[in-house]
Write a protein that holds these residues in place. Structure first.
Motif, PDB file in Angstrom:
ATOM      1  N   TYR A 149      -7.192  -1.213   0.867  1.00 25.15           N
ATOM      2  CA  TYR A 149      -7.290  -2.462   0.107  1.00 25.15           C
ATOM      3  C   TYR A 149      -8.184  -3.480   0.806  1.00 25.15           C
ATOM      4  O   TYR A 149      -8.991  -4.158   0.169  1.00 25.15           O
ATOM      5  N   ASN A 154     -14.026  -2.424  -0.995  1.00 26.69           N
ATOM      6  CA  ASN A 154     -13.589  -3.617  -1.734  1.00 26.69           C
ATOM      7  C   ASN A 154     -14.366  -4.849  -1.297  1.00 26.69           C
ATOM      8  O   ASN A 154     -14.651  -5.731  -2.110  1.00 26.69           O
ATOM      9  N   VAL A 165      -9.620  -3.370  -5.684  1.00 24.95           N
ATOM     10  CA  VAL A 165      -8.691  -2.406  -6.264  1.00 24.95           C
ATOM     11  C   VAL A 165      -8.027  -1.660  -5.117  1.00 24.95           C
ATOM     12  O   VAL A 165      -8.688  -1.332  -4.123  1.00 24.95           O
ATOM     13  N   TRP A 167      -7.463   1.361  -4.221  1.00 27.45           N
ATOM     14  CA  TRP A 167      -7.884   2.705  -4.641  1.00 27.45           C
ATOM     15  C   TRP A 167      -6.880   3.791  -4.301  1.00 27.45           C
ATOM     16  O   TRP A 167      -6.594   4.648  -5.121  1.00 27.45           O
ATOM     17  N   ASN A 170      -2.739   2.910  -5.588  1.00 25.40           N
ATOM     18  CA  ASN A 170      -2.393   2.791  -6.999  1.00 25.40           C
ATOM     19  C   ASN A 170      -2.420   4.177  -7.631  1.00 25.40           C
ATOM     20  O   ASN A 170      -3.411   4.905  -7.524  1.00 25.40           O
ATOM     21  N   SER A 171      -1.319   4.546  -8.294  1.00 27.78           N
ATOM     22  CA  SER A 171      -1.249   5.929  -8.789  1.00 27.78           C
ATOM     23  C   SER A 171      -2.229   6.189  -9.934  1.00 27.78           C
ATOM     24  O   SER A 171      -2.472   7.336 -10.296  1.00 27.78           O
ATOM     25  N   ASN A 172      -2.800   5.122 -10.503  1.00 28.73           N
ATOM     26  CA  ASN A 172      -3.804   5.342 -11.545  1.00 28.73           C
ATOM     27  C   ASN A 172      -5.178   5.661 -10.972  1.00 28.73           C
ATOM     28  O   ASN A 172      -6.000   6.296 -11.636  1.00 28.73           O
ATOM     29  N   THR A 173      -5.445   5.199  -9.747  1.00 27.03           N
ATOM     30  CA  THR A 173      -6.780   5.392  -9.188  1.00 27.03           C
ATOM     31  C   THR A 173      -6.823   6.420  -8.057  1.00 27.03           C
ATOM     32  O   THR A 173      -7.887   6.937  -7.735  1.00 27.03           O
ATOM     33  N   PHE A 176      -8.436   9.809  -8.727  1.00 26.29           N
ATOM     34  CA  PHE A 176      -9.879   9.729  -8.915  1.00 26.29           C
ATOM     35  C   PHE A 176     -10.596   9.415  -7.603  1.00 26.29           C
ATOM     36  O   PHE A 176     -11.710   9.890  -7.374  1.00 26.29           O
ATOM     37  N   ALA A 177      -9.929   8.638  -6.748  1.00 23.36           N
ATOM     38  CA  ALA A 177     -10.497   8.396  -5.416  1.00 23.36           C
ATOM     39  C   ALA A 177     -10.592   9.719  -4.655  1.00 23.36           C
ATOM     40  O   ALA A 177     -11.626  10.038  -4.058  1.00 23.36           O
ATOM     41  N   SER A 262       1.050  11.508  -7.395  1.00 19.02           N
ATOM     42  CA  SER A 262      -0.181  11.318  -8.163  1.00 19.02           C
ATOM     43  C   SER A 262      -1.387  12.070  -7.606  1.00 19.02           C
ATOM     44  O   SER A 262      -2.356  12.281  -8.320  1.00 19.02           O
ATOM     45  N   THR A 263      -1.369  12.452  -6.333  1.00 15.53           N
ATOM     46  CA  THR A 263      -2.481  13.258  -5.819  1.00 15.53           C
ATOM     47  C   THR A 263      -2.001  14.596  -5.258  1.00 15.53           C
ATOM     48  O   THR A 263      -2.671  15.224  -4.447  1.00 15.53           O
TER      49      THR A 263
END
Lengths: 311, 277
Positions: A149, A154, A165, A167, A170-173, A176-177, A262-263
């Motif tokens: 962060y 950033n 963000v 990266w 956050n489980s949404n990013t 993708f990171a 998430s990953t």
């Protein structure tokens, strides 16, 4: 008369073969041939093939690493179907595989541009491959500093007036990171593979297309890319195998599978289940599922490789 | 292949700009880590992203001595050298037999060795670990050397077999007529002839062994290789980012040097897997 000569010829051939077989040199070949492949065979059998069979056995037990395993049939596999962690790892894998066109397309375009003689092409080729020789541990540790962060990425976004963000947190990013970092560190591999393939595209075909008045883009689309299909196939299979089995190090260092699941990819879940969760029996079931996928992919790859080795 | 027309020369330079940016992005992270590694802890907190003003090599010394990277370095070096030597010997011997000796089940053996490609370590994680315990190889460097050899062998054998298969048969036949034993032919003829392929394989396998995390995590327990050490460093020294950065740079350094020197060999080795060379 003809047939007699043929018979005679065949008999001579058989006789020659018999002599050859009795020939000490060829007997030595048979004996030493086996002897020379024995170290390789032994290592592969002891550390890979026997464990595969052994693991298939484990996957049918409630083995917990301590008590003697007892047979429970297909219960581990049934449990997989309802395990949210396993389901998430499959969904993550599917998202990852959905990005494959980028893993193939981007390097293909870069390779064609380098092949066409873009200024600095030779340097680009060497530099693009550089991240691929670094350990995923190194790559992960650095991108931890870059993507956190309060990291430099950033800070760069901030200087462009964009908001920061989280990266990796956050489980949404995070997925993708992870995918982005892996793509960044391995795209140079496919650039090399495609460049090697481009050097085999017949010059005359391209020239003929030019003479027929085809534009550069048309030549690429209708001549260059179609003659690259076998190489693209090879790269696709190799990349798929790569993303399914070589992301452990990056996950371990960059996200540890999180936040949440998430990953988490299957190869990381196997590691978690056998170690932290103390469920080696269950981990083995995931392994066998992964093996099923790998077997299909590897058979395709071996077909390509044996075509090339021609023994 | 045809190059772009003269009128499109400008376009070529325009295309080179994003490609150059991408190239910079490939170098940037390691440069970034090096820059951080040169900062004192205080300098890092005050000026996190600026270029280092007052370079110090303290972090490298701390990482090397206090964080024991020196020990891990020796471990990594030992297993990498051992495994690469073994990989070259075993794959050259097998490649010679598969490419130029006639023996029963030759093709089957070749296929079994290649089939091992579909058994990466993740697929046999639990039983592989049990095998290491059962054979007493767990937590030994010999165990890790054997494991690396087993897991990186198929590609090496494939490459050696393909290389030897392209050599003229007369070379081997001539040696046989001289009455040389097959083992002597391997040692005196095939090993020297295989040098280009062995050299490429040596470099590639060095990268694989040096960079590995998972197999090393499984096999060694009381010892650490460099990559396991770096991964652990992240958890143990979370507050000292410059030292972690120094550790990362130290661990990457041998690979960077190898890549700069042998870049062309490595590039050629990668390409050979894809296209018949």
């Amino acid at each position: 008369m003809t047939s007699a000569t043929e018979t005679h010829g065949t008999a001579t051939a058989v006789r020659a073969r018999e002599l050859l077989d009795r020939n000490p040199a060829s007997r030595a070949e048979r004996r030493f041939g086996i002897l020379f492949v024995l170290p390789a065979l032994a290592l592969v059998i002891v550390f890979r093939i026997v464990p595969l069979v052994w693991g298939a056995g484990y996957s049918l037990t409630d083995y917990n690493g301590i008590d003697a395993p007892s047979y429970i049939g297909l219960q581990n596999y049934a449990a997989l179907a309802t395990d949210p962690a396993f389901r998430d790892s499959i969904v993550n894998t599917l998202i990852l595989l959905a990005t494959l066109p980028v893993w193939i397309g981007l390097p293909l375009v870069l390779a064609i541009l380098i092949h066409q003689g873009v200024p600095g092409g030779r340097l680009f080729r060497a530099v693009y491959f550089f991240p691929a020789v670094l350990s995923s541990v190194i790559v992960g540790a650095i991108f931890n500093m870059v993507l956190r962060y309060d990291g430099s990425f950033n800070a760069m976004l901030g200087s462009l007036g964009l908001s920061p963000v989280d990266w990796l947190g956050n489980s949404n990013t995070a997925l993708f990171a992870l995918i982005g970092v892996q793509l960044w560190s391995t795209f140079g591999m496919n650039v090399l593979i495609f460049l090697a393939g481009l050097s085999t595209v017949p010059e005359e075909l391209v020239e003929a297309a030019k003479l027929d008045g085809a534009s550069t883009l048309q030549t690429w689309r209708h001549v260059v890319v179609p003659s690259m299909v076998p190489i693209i196939e090879f790269a696709t299979v190799a990349t798929t195998i790569g993303v399914l089995t070589s992301m452990f190090g990056l996950i371990y260092v960059l996200t540890a599978g999180g936040p949440g699941t998430s990953t988490t990819l299957p190869e990381y879940l196997i590691w978690l289940e056998q170690g932290r969760m103390n469920r080696p029996g269950y981990a083995s079931a995931i392994s066998i599922v992964l093996f099923g996928v790998m077997a299909v992919l590897a058979l395709v790859q071996i077909r390509i490789m044996t075509k090339n080795a021609e023994i | 292949m045809a190059t772009l027309g003269a009128s499109e020369k400008r376009i070529r330079w325009l295309i080179a700009v994003p490609m150059a940016l991408l190239a910079i992005s490939c170098i940037y992270p390691l440069v970034f880590a090096f820059n951080v590694a040169l900062k004192s802890k205080r300098d890092y907190i005050l000026n996190r992203f600026s270029l280092v003003a007052d370079a110090t090599f303290d972090n490298f010394r701390l990482a090397w001595v206090q964080a024991k990277l020196a020990d891990y370095f020796v471990n990594s070096l030992t297993v990498t050298v051992g495994a690469v030597a073994l990989l070259l010997l075993v794959s050259s011997l097998a490649g010679y037999a598969l490419a130029s000796l006639r023996f029963p089940y030759r093709r089957a053996v070749f296929l079994v060795l290649l089939a091992a490609l579909m058994i990466p370590v993740q697929v046999v994680l639990v039983p592989f670990y049990r095998t290491m315990i059962a054979t007493g190889l767990v937590d030994t460097r010999i165990g890790l050397i054997l494991a690396y050899t087993a897991f990186f062998l198929p590609f090496s054998i494939y490459l050696m077999t393909a290389f030897y298969a392209r050599l003229p048969r007369e070379l081997i036949e001539a040696a046989k007529i001289d009455g040389a034993s097959l083992l002597a032919i391997w040692w005196h003829v095939m090993l020297p002839l295989g040098k280009p392929a062995l050299f490429t394989l040596g470099i590639l396998n060095t990268l694989y062994c040096w960079n590995d995390l998972l197999i090393s995590l499984l096999v060694l327990q009381s010892r650490r290789t460099l990559m396991v050490g770096i991964a652990a460093l992240r958890g143990e020294y979370t507050t000292n980012v410059p030292m972690l950065a120094a550790g990362v740079v130290l661990a990457a350094l041998p690979i960077v040097v190898i890549y700069v020197i042998f870049q062309r060999r490595i590039v050629a080795g990668i390409a050979v897997g894809a296209v018949k060379g």
